[in-house]
Each structure stands twice: as structure tokens, then as C-alpha cells.
Design a protein around this motif. Structure first.
Motif, mmCIF file in Angstrom:
data_model
loop_
_atom_site.group_PDB
_atom_site.id
_atom_site.type_symbol
_atom_site.label_atom_id
_atom_site.label_comp_id
_atom_site.label_asym_id
_atom_site.label_seq_id
_atom_site.Cartn_x
_atom_site.Cartn_y
_atom_site.Cartn_z
ATOM 1 N N ARG A 130 -0.683 12.271 8.376
ATOM 2 C CA ARG A 130 0.112 11.072 8.134
ATOM 3 C C ARG A 130 1.597 11.412 8.143
ATOM 4 N NH1 ARG A 130 -0.528 6.858 3.090
ATOM 5 N NH2 ARG A 130 0.826 5.277 3.973
ATOM 6 N N ASN A 177 0.822 -1.214 0.000
ATOM 7 C CA ASN A 177 0.000 0.000 0.000
ATOM 8 C C ASN A 177 0.853 1.260 0.000
ATOM 9 O OD1 ASN A 177 -2.446 -1.265 -0.102
ATOM 10 N ND2 ASN A 177 -2.717 -1.333 2.124
ATOM 11 N N THR A 210 6.185 -2.746 12.782
ATOM 12 C CA THR A 210 5.727 -2.812 11.401
ATOM 13 C C THR A 210 6.469 -1.807 10.523
ATOM 14 O OG1 THR A 210 3.987 -1.290 12.028
ATOM 15 C CG2 THR A 210 3.407 -3.624 11.916
ATOM 16 N N HIS A 211 7.511 -1.204 11.082
ATOM 17 C CA HIS A 211 8.263 -0.186 10.369
ATOM 18 C C HIS A 211 9.066 -0.823 9.231
ATOM 19 C CE1 HIS A 211 10.696 3.374 9.900
ATOM 20 N NE2 HIS A 211 11.780 2.645 10.005
ATOM 21 N N HIS A 212 8.947 -0.294 8.012
ATOM 22 C CA HIS A 212 9.682 -0.936 6.926
ATOM 23 C C HIS A 212 10.461 0.023 6.044
ATOM 24 C CE1 HIS A 212 6.144 0.421 4.940
ATOM 25 N NE2 HIS A 212 5.376 -0.454 5.539
ATOM 26 N N ARG A 237 11.204 6.922 18.157
ATOM 27 C CA ARG A 237 12.122 5.788 18.085
ATOM 28 C C ARG A 237 13.541 6.182 18.458
ATOM 29 N NH1 ARG A 237 9.139 3.313 14.255
ATOM 30 N NH2 ARG A 237 9.713 4.790 12.639
ATOM 31 N N GLY A 295 8.616 5.214 5.774
ATOM 32 C CA GLY A 295 7.957 6.302 6.497
ATOM 33 C C GLY A 295 8.401 7.677 6.029
ATOM 34 N N GLY A 352 6.666 9.381 14.893
ATOM 35 C CA GLY A 352 7.024 7.991 15.161
ATOM 36 C C GLY A 352 8.534 7.811 15.094
ATOM 37 N N SER A 387 2.671 12.253 11.614
ATOM 38 C CA SER A 387 2.663 11.040 12.427
ATOM 39 C C SER A 387 3.920 10.213 12.159
ATOM 40 C CB SER A 387 1.405 10.229 12.119
ATOM 41 O OG SER A 387 1.431 9.008 12.818
ATOM 42 N N ASN A 388 4.305 10.118 10.894
ATOM 43 C CA ASN A 388 5.521 9.379 10.562
ATOM 44 C C ASN A 388 6.746 10.038 11.192
ATOM 45 O OD1 ASN A 388 3.973 7.688 9.077
ATOM 46 N ND2 ASN A 388 4.838 8.223 7.081
#
Lengths: 227, 476
Positions: free
Chosen positions: B370, B309, B437-439, B381, B442, B377, B373-374
Motif C-alpha cells: 500500500r 477509512n 479519488t486522491h484526497h 502524477r 496518501g 501513484g 503503491s501510494n
């Protein structure tokens, strides 16, 4: 509830048939647009699940025929194309909701439930008091208590709990929770929802022997009494 | 380079190459509404016309002046001859009319191709030269009429008319006119031919460049245009084309790298899925064990779906999708909504958060949230435990709004900063991915959202603080 699934991908259609039947729906299955159009217009369904790419007549064609026949059966579009234009076109032509493939089954179930409820007369929804076991929620005064003890929840935690309680017994996905509680309409790549649920659980379940909030691995969360 | 073996399966990005090669490949052809022309023909024609006009004007003026000088000289010549005749006739008249006649007769040979007529005072003809016919036919005669004092003759004077033929001078003038016209035309033709040759010769580098451009294919994008002795006028073209090729090569390399990354990122979860499922089916398992496998597969597949997605989103942004902007809104208010979403994780990580500043902008709210938010996030981290994360929002002078998330923590290598927003880029592989689920898409999504709002990304890391963010145009 009687559902019509118009989907040409046989494997996907069979899984939808199985899943929806297991969840208490009566499901008719067709694999092409022409047959789909005939059944959607002529049959008596509570909801139509409509794929966009179909042999014969495409989803838009089926939808147009349905609306032209003055039927307002709710339609949930399933599309592999994520393009905004397709969604907008679908909604403009009278679809009630859409899901972009790949979607989680829990997500589909939640949307089907929401669409079916929309048609049902309002009743239980209007309640200002929600209850499950020894958990009580007052939606007006925004107070939550369990076993007569007041739960100290933040505004978002209250909203989250109210949603889970209203949809008790249903598995709610992280995406759905993010959307409904925080108005975040995207798949977040963070574990925000997990952490929020964990914190809610610490206040809701940890002090009590009977657990209400359960994690369904890989699918989401459900609030229910389990013996 | 011309190896058609294994490399042949690397597909060129057709629209990119077509766009790059398109405008250059239509040289010397009629396409659409506009028709092309040859510089050599047009330039040589113009030069020839110009040469002929200049020479024509020059020669006409010169010729006119020469003619004027000739006429003046003839007039002076006529006057001198007339004076001589006056003198001779005047002197001879002292001996009577017969002496005058004798003198004029004897001088006749000296008056070749001229004609003298003398009349007595009473108007009767005294003398006339022969060969009158020839003279009358000529169009180029000059005539002088004058009186000569002759006290010894009846009436005291005679009247003379002297006609001189200047036809030879006129003929010479006409000959020269023809010569000049011929020289003008010849010069025009010569200049045309010469200019054509020179221009063609001068344009050889252009043909050379065209040939070099034609030789560049998708497999050797590293080639650049070069001329041995480049003309100053061509240098900007060559430089710009080479710069374009540089960008194209970079984009192509990134695309190829991205494809490889995608394959790699998909291969790992697919390996797990296949292996786990095979293992589960290889012998009798308990229901719980099978359920475990299914759940684990489900999580893996959800990760895959999320990645697909996100990649679809990025490819839509790449293809020029633009943000669907809503009404102007306070970015700080939107930021607070995102902060509320992250409240739990921030508290978990022992982080405080502050939103500083504000700007009003019409943005696509879900996309803006979005992106932020990324960023949040990401900051969560990597932030140092117990520190404060700062969201700084500012309206810039250039009409853009800037949103930056700043956290204290390990500095990022300055060399990595520009690549931070690349797909699947991880500044430090060991720091990330503790089963989340981080790939690695982001920040690429943040960059795409910035682009969709006509903005760009910003990143900075110094003094123990890392700032990552983006700008966006406040109005479409």
C-alpha cells in the motif's frame, strides 16, 4: 437462497433486505441479538449476515451460539470497527468473512455470492474453457480469442478478463478487482484499475461492434452480452 | 488567555496532557509504592550529623592532647618540687634531725594541698604533713617516692614520699570536656537549622517551576517555564520541559489543524451531495436524470468513505498499532508486484520504470504494498512525461531497509519537503486532483506505515529529481 440478516440499524437493514431480495435471495430480517441467535440456531439458512454491535447479545455471542450448536452456516460479519483485533477474533470464532462499514453493496453482493458458492458442489468452476458470445478463453493454454481472432493480452489482463468472464453478469468493484487480480488488499487512491480496464477494453471491444465489457458508473465493471 | 468564552469548547487532548503533567504533579506526596521525602529535612539531618561527627572527633583529639600535656606538666612539676625538697632536706640534715624537722615545719605553708612524708633509714616516720585526709580522698594525686642522701644522719639517708593533688587540673579538664560536648551538639543543631533554611530557600525555584507548570492548561500551551536567575542544575530540566512543551504544542496544533482540514474536506462533498439531491427532488425529472444524480452522489459518497477509512487507518496508527509482520521477504519482489499493478497507468503516462537494489525484511506485506503503491501513484502524477521512475531499495548500515521512489519533474520547494507527509498537505494545490479519488492522505499513510514498521520517511528534491520514500526496521 435463504439469508438471515441480523442488523439493528433499521435503515441499513431495510436496504440490505431490499437489495438482497432484488438479487434473488429470500431474506429474513431481525434487529436484535437475542432474536438473531434464536433464528440463526433454529432456522435453516444458507448464509447469515451478522452485525457485530447488537442489542441483547452481540455478534460474537450469536456466532458462538451458532457454532456451539454444530451449525456450519456460513457467517459474514458486518462491523463498523476496523480494528484488526475484531476481525481476527471474528474469524477465529468461526466467521467465514467480514466486511467493514462503510461497504459498497456490490462488494457485499460479491462476498455473499462467494460464500454461497463455497457451499455449492464444484462443477462449472472446474471448466478450462470459458465462453461468452464470440469470446473464448482457454485457461490452460492461457489464450484468448474473439471472433476467431487471437487477443494479445498481458498476464494481468488475461487474469482480469478470466475473472470478469467467470463472474459474468456480476458487477465487480475496483477494490475487488485489485484484490483478486493484483493481490492489492487496500483501497487504492489511484485510478490504476480504471486504466487497466480501459486498456483491456481497447483490445477486447474496440475492434468489434458488439461490446462485452461495460462500466457501471460508481460501482464497477461487468462483462455481459447486451443486445 | 483566561478567556472562557468561545475558546472553552476546544477540548484538550486529555491523555496527552495527563501524560505530560502526570510525573510532575506528584511532588511531595505518597503515590503507589514509592513514598516521597523532603530534600530539606533529609539534607539538614545529614549535614548536622556530619558536623557533629567531625567536631566530635576534632574535639576528642584536642582534649586528649591537652590532657597529655597537663599530665606531662604535672610530672615535671612534681620532679622539680621533689628536687627542691631533696636539696632543702639534704642541706638541713647537716645540722641534725631537729634542723630537718624545723625546716620542714617552716616550709609547710609552701606545700599547701600537698603532702610530704619522710622516713628514717630504719623505716620509722620522721615527718608527715597535716591534712592528710583531704589528699587521700582525691582521685587525682600524683606520688613520687625518692631517697635523700643525709650523711650526717643515722643510716646515711632518709626515704621521702611526696604526694601532690592535681584535682583542680582534672576538674578543669572535665569542665572543658563538657563545654566541647555542648559546643558539638549546639553546632549540629545550628547546622541542621541553617541547612534546612538554606535548602528550603534554595528550592524556592522548584516550587516556582511547579507553580508555573500547574498554570499551563490546554488553552495556553505556548507558555514556557522560565526563572529570573536559574540555577545551573535546573537548566537541563527547564530546557527539556520546554522542548517537550514545544513538541506537544506542535502536535496539538497539527491535531487542531487536522480536525479543521477534515471538516473542510468533508464539507465540500457534503455540500455537493445535499445540493444535488435537493435539486433533483425540486421538480419532476426523467429517470435518466435521476440516475445521473444518484450515480454522481454514489461517487461522492465513495470518496467520503475512502477518506473516512483512511483517517481511521491513520488514527489506528497514531494510537500505536504496529505492523503484523510476515516472514522475511525480498522487498524487490514485492515492489515488482506493485509495479505490475501500476503498469497500465505508468504506460499511460509514458513512463518507464526500473527497480534497483534489494533488501530482505519481514514486513506487513499488504501495508508495504500500500505504501509503495501510494508513492508510485504520486510519482506517476508528478513525473515528467517520457522519463524513468526509479524504485531504489537498499539495506542500510543501521539495520533499516530504505525504499525510495525517484522521479524527474518540477522540483519541490525545500520548505515544503518536511510537510510533504502531513495530512491533507498539497505542495502545490494547482498540480493535483484532476477529478481523481486522491484526497491528500496518501503520503500521510506512507508515513504511518513507516512508523508502524519502526521506520521514518525520507524526502529530497534537487537537480530536477524528487525522491520520496521511507525506511523500515527489517525485523520487529
Amino acid at each position: 437462497m435463504r439469508l438471515l440478516v441480523v442488523e439493528d440499524e433499521v435503515k441499513l437493514a431495510q436496504y440490505l433486505h431490499k437489495g438482497l431480495t432484488e438479487n434473488g435471495h429470500v431474506v429474513d430480517l431481525v434487529h436484535d441479538g437475542i432474536e438473531g441467535r434464536r433464528l440463526a440456531v433454529g432456522g435453516d439458512y444458507d448464509l447469515v449476515l451478522l452485525d457485530l454491535m447488537l442489542p441483547g447479545v452481540d455478534g460474537f455471542g450469536v456466532l458462538a451460539a451458532l457454532r456451539a450448536a454444530q451449525r456450519n452456516t456460513p457467517v459474514l460479519m458486518l462491523t463498523a470497527r476496523g480494528q484488526v483485533e475484531d476481525r481476527v477474533r471474528g474469524l477465529e470464532q468461526g466467521a467465514d468473512d467480514y466486511l467493514v462499514k462503510p461497504f459498497a453493496f456490490s462488494e457485499l453482493l460479491a462476498r455473499v455470492g462467494a460464500l454461497l458458492r463455497r457451499g455449492a458442489p464444484a462443477g462449472a468452476q472446474a471448466a478450462t474453457q470459458l465462453q461468452l458470445g464470440d469470446l473464448e478463453l482457454d485457461l490452460v493454454s492461457r489464450k484468448a480469442q474473439r471472433a476467431q481472432q487471437r487477443l494479445d493480452l498481458t498476464a494481468k489482463e488475461f487474469k482480469l478478463l478470466a475473472l470478469l468472464l467467470r463472474r459474468r453478469g456480476q458487477i465487480l468493484s475496483r477494490t475487488l478487482l485489485a484484490e483478486q487480480v493484483w493481490d492489492m488488499n487496500f483501497d487504492s487512491d489511484t485510478n490504476v484499475v480504471e486504466v487497466a480496464v480501459r486498456r483491456l477494453r481497447a483490445k477486447l471491444d474496440d475492434p468489434f461492434p458488439a461490446k462485452l465489457l461495460h462500466t457501471v458508473r460508481g460501482m464497477g465493471y461487468v462483462l455481459e452480452e447486451r443486445s | 488567555m483566561s478567556n472562557e468564552g468561545p475558546t472553552a469548547q476546544v477540548l484538550p487532548p486529555p491523555e496527552v496532557l495527563a501524560a505530560a503533567a502526570g510525573p510532575l504533579s506528584v511532588m511531595g506526596a505518597c503515590s503507589g509504592v514509592t513514598c516521597s521525602h523532603a530534600i530539606s529535612t533529609r539534607l539538614s539531618r545529614k549535614l548536622a550529623i556530619f558536623t557533629m561527627v567531625v567536631l566530635g572527633v576534632l574535639f576528642t583529639v584536642t582534649w586528649g592532647m591537652v590532657k597529655m600535656i597537663l599530665v606531662e606538666r604535672n610530672t615535671a612539676d612534681l620532679a622539680a618540687r621533689s628536687e627542691l625538697i631533696t636539696d632543702v632536706v639534704g642541706r638541713a640534715a647537716n645540722q641534725g634531725e631537729a634542723a630537718v624537722l624545723a625546716r620542714l615545719m617552716s616550709d609547710a605553708p609552701m606545700r599547701a594541698s600537698t603532702r610530704l612524708e619522710v622516713w628514717r633509714a630504719d623505716g620509722s616516720l620522721l615527718f608527715a604533713d597535716q591534712d592528710a585526709e583531704n589528699l587521700h580522698r582525691s582521685a587525682h594525686t600524683q606520688v613520687k617516692v625518692f631517697t635523700i642522701e643525709t650523711p650526717a644522719l643515722a643510716g646515711g639517708q632518709v626515704k621521702a614520699r611526696y604526694t601532690v593533688d592535681y584535682a583542680r587540673d582534672a576538674a578543669m579538664g572535665t569542665r572543658w570536656a563538657w563545654v566541647l560536648i555542648f559546643v558539638t551538639l549546639a553546632a549540629g543543631a545550628l547546622v541542621a537549622a541553617g541547612a534546612r533554611w538554606h535548602v528550603r530557600h534554595g528550592l524556592i525555584p522548584l516550587r516556582e517551576l511547579a507553580a508555573q507548570t500547574r498554570a499551563i492548561s490546554a488553552r495556553d500551551l505556548h507558555r514556557r517555564l522560565a526563572l529570573v536567575d536559574p540555577a545551573e542544575e535546573l537548566l537541563p530540566w527547564i530546557e527539556q520541559f520546554n522542548a517537550l512543551m514545544q513538541r506537544l504544542e506542535g502536535a496539538y496544533a497539527q491535531l487542531e489543524g487536522f480536525n479543521a482540514d477534515v471538516a473542510h474536506e468533508l464539507r465540500t462533498p457534503l455540500t455537493t451531495l445535499i445540493g444535488q439531491t435537493e435539486l433533483a427532488l425540486s421538480r419532476e425529472r426523467s429517470v435518466d436524470s435521476l440516475r445521473d444524480t444518484l450515480v454522481s452522489n454514489l461517487e461522492e459518497m465513495q470518496r467520503l468513505a475512502g477518506m473516512v477509512n483512511d483517517m481511521l487507518f491513520l488514527s489506528q496508527a497514531d494510537r500505536g498499532a504496529v505492523a503484523r509482520r510476515g516472514r522475511p521477504a525480498s522487498l524487490a519482489a514485492l515492489a515488482h508486484q506493485v509495479v505490475e499493478f501500476h503498469e497500465a497507468t505508468l504506460e499511460d503516462a509514458g513512463l518507464a520504470l526500473r527497480v534497483q537494489g534489494d533488501a530482505t525484511a519481514a514486513v506487513d506485506e499488504p501495508l508495504f504494498k500500500r505504501a509503495l503503491s501510494n508513492l508510485l501513484g504520486n510519482a506517476t502524477r508528478f513525473a515528467r512525461r517520457g522519463s524513468t521512475v526509479l524504485i531504489h531499495i537498499a539495506a542500510r548500515a543501521d539495520g533499516q531497509a530504505q525504499v525510495v521512489v525517484m522521479n524527474s519533474g518540477e522540483p519541490i520547494d525545500p520548505k515544503s519537503l518536511p510537510r510533504l507527509f502531513d495530512r491533507f498537505f498539497r505542495a502545490d494545490a494547482s498540480r493535483c486532483c484532476d477529478g481523481e479519488t486522491h484526497h491528500g492522505l496518501g503520503l500521510a499513510i506512507v508515513a504511518a506505515i513507516a512508523r508502524m514498521h519502526d521506520g521514518h520517511t525520507v524526502a529530497e528534491s534537487q537537480g530536477g529529481f524528487t525522491s520520496v520514500g521511507f525506511t523500515l526496521a527489517t525485523t520487529p
